[in-house]
Each structure stands twice: as structure tokens, then as C-alpha cells.
Write an enzyme that holds these catalytic residues in place. Structure first.
Site, mmCIF file in Angstrom:
data_model
loop_
_atom_site.group_PDB
_atom_site.id
_atom_site.type_symbol
_atom_site.label_atom_id
_atom_site.label_comp_id
_atom_site.label_asym_id
_atom_site.label_seq_id
_atom_site.Cartn_x
_atom_site.Cartn_y
_atom_site.Cartn_z
ATOM 1 N N LYS A 28 0.814 -1.211 0.000
ATOM 2 C CA LYS A 28 0.000 0.000 0.000
ATOM 3 C C LYS A 28 0.852 1.267 0.000
ATOM 4 O O LYS A 28 2.056 1.248 0.250
ATOM 5 C CB LYS A 28 -0.966 -0.021 1.182
ATOM 6 N N ARG A 37 -3.160 -10.320 5.467
ATOM 7 C CA ARG A 37 -3.654 -10.335 4.082
ATOM 8 C C ARG A 37 -2.541 -9.794 3.192
ATOM 9 O O ARG A 37 -2.115 -8.648 3.347
ATOM 10 C CB ARG A 37 -4.915 -9.479 3.959
#
Length: 272
Positions: free
Chosen positions: A214, A248
């Protein structure tokens, strides 16, 4: 349909949820696995590398992504789920739409990963409860506000999600919380949430961390998504040390390895 593997959460052994985006526009791997055959091959590789869950998403939730309707999302995910259900792995659907979640659960999906924490689609909590599925309830915000106490905001969001889950009859042990790195937060707020991650253990629910590739990593390291493995491992390792139960991630093998190290640390590294 054969019986699915149960999702077994163990506080001593964190699990890796492999990311499978069957979308043309996800920020990191958009377009790579939106053909069913390629998606199945990639899922099989993630399983071989140690993923215990596969999270299938048919709509990108990156900032600025174009929303798709339930019909289009189903066209993307159903052909993949129909084949994935034959593999030895727990299946998750990454969707905030009750209609998509319902059809996915009818195919054997056991986890609904809702980036709006049951607060976007009023029917979602009942769908999860009726399917006897687990639910990942993520904290999210419509707008970024750099002036708020973000940790308190995450906690309020969790309280609201838990209330909806409880009212629908979703068992406590099937409610998983995700503080939502990268969703409605400034760069600084993301790291504040990370620093306070252990505080979320007070909710007595399993915790999921998902910072893989991210921008909270890229903006610090000034690199592209495919170059963010080391940063992803660093952020996830910190969250694991603060109590995360599920990671995740895109890069499964490397994350399985850090989970093994964390498991050893939890077993042997704590003082008696």
C-alpha cells in the site's frame, strides 16, 4: 459440493490470507488475474506457498477506483469461485455487497471481507449470519480528516460493526476486525494505527492486518507497488508482534515465513 475446510484461528499461529484480485484496475496486480485460468493458477501457487485463505475480489477498492455494480462483480468472481472451491483452502469474498456475498457463500465461501464493516449494505449482516460465515469488518471513512484522533475513530467504527454483527446473530468468534490501513486515513494516521494496534485486542475478536504494497509503504520508501515487499513485511511484522492473527498479503511465501517466526516467538520468546 464437498465439505469445505474449516477456518481455524489459533492465537499462537498467525495465518496468511492470499490476495486474488480478479479485476482490471486494482492498484498492484490489476489485470494480471482477471482471466479465470490465470486466477486459478495463481491461487494454486499461493496455496502451495502456505496460504490458508484466499481472498477473491471483483472490484477494486483503491482510492479513485470506479465502482462496479453487483452484476459485473459477480461475472468476475463466480467463475473463479466455482473452480477454487475444489482446492484445499478457506475461501473469502472481498465485497461490501450483500448480493455478491450471498451468491459467493452459496458456492462455499466461508469468509466475507467487507471493507465497510457491515455499514454500507443493510442486508450484509443477515447474509453472513444466514450463511454461518466469518466476517472481516474493516474500519473505513468516507473522507480523510487529519485532525481527528484516528485510533478512537477506529474503535468507534469497530463498536458499530460489532453491534450490527451481534444483532444479526453472527457469533463473536466469527467476527474479525481490520483497522483498514490506507482507507480514509492520512499517512501519519496509518502509522498511528499501527503503533496502537495492540489496543484493538480489547475487543476480544481476531485481528486482521492488510498493508500489503500500500501507499503507506510506497510514500515512505518512494517506490512502486511491486517494489514494496520489504516494507510490507516490516509493517506486518510489527502488527503481528502487536497481536494480529491474520495477514492479508500479495507475497504469500515470504509472509508465511514471517508468520512462522512470529509463532516461534510467541511460543518460546515470551518470559515465563
Amino acid at each position: 459440493m464437498k465439505d469445505r475446510l474449516p477456518l481455524k484461528l489459533n492465537p499462537d499461529q498467525p495465518l496468511v490470507m492470499g490476495i486474488l484480485n480478479v479485476t482490471p484496475d486494482s492498484f498492484s496486480d490489476g489485470g494480471q488475474f482477471n482471466a479465470a485460468k490465470a486466477a486459478i493458477i495463481h491461487a494454486d501457487l499461493m496455496i502451495k506457498n502456505g496460504a490458508k485463505l484466499i481472498d477473491v475480489g471483483g472490484e477494486s477498492t483503491r482510492p479513485g477506483a470506479v465502482e462496479v455494480d453487483a452484476e459485473e462483480e459477480l461475472k468476475r468472481v463466480i467463475p473463479v469461485l466455482e473452480q477454487l472451491r475444489e482446492l484445499p483452502v478457506v475461501l473469502s469474498i472481498d465485497s461490501y455487497k450483500a448480493r455478491v456475498a450471498k451468491q459467493a457463500c452459496e458456492l462455499g465461501v466461508q469468509v466475507v471481507n467487507d471493507v465497510w464493516g457491515l455499514q454500507r449494505d443493510a442486508a450484509m449482516a443477515d447474509v453472513v449470519a444466514d450463511a454461518e460465515a466469518h466476517v472481516v469488518m474493516m474500519h473505513n471513512r468516507l473522507e480523510v480528516d487529519p485532525d481527528i484522533d484516528i485510533v478512537s475513530d477506529v474503535k468507534r467504527g469497530f463498536e458499530a460493526s460489532i453491534a450490527k454483527a451481534d444483532r444479526a446473530g453472527i457469533p463473536k468468534e466469527k467476527q474479525i476486525l481490520d483497522p483498514g490501513f490506507g482507507f480514509g486515513k492520512t499517512l501519519e494516521q496509518n502509522y498511528r494505527v499501527l503503533a496502537c494496534f495492540e489496543e484493538f485486542q480489547s475487543f476480544e475478536r481476531p485481528l486482521l492486518v492488510g498493508a500489503s504494497r500500500k501507499s503507506m509503504i510506497g510514500r515512505v520508501l518512494n517506490n512502486e507497488p511491486e517494489e514494496r515487499l520489504a516494507g510490507s513485511l516490516a509493517v506486518h511484522s510489527l502488527a503481528l508482534q502487536k497481536g494480529a492473527d491474520i495477514v492479508r498479503a500479495h507475497d504469500v511465501k515470504e509472509h508465511v515465513e514471517i508468520c512462522e517466526i512470529i509463532a516461534a516467538y510467541r511460543k518460546w520468546g515470551q518470559s515465563n
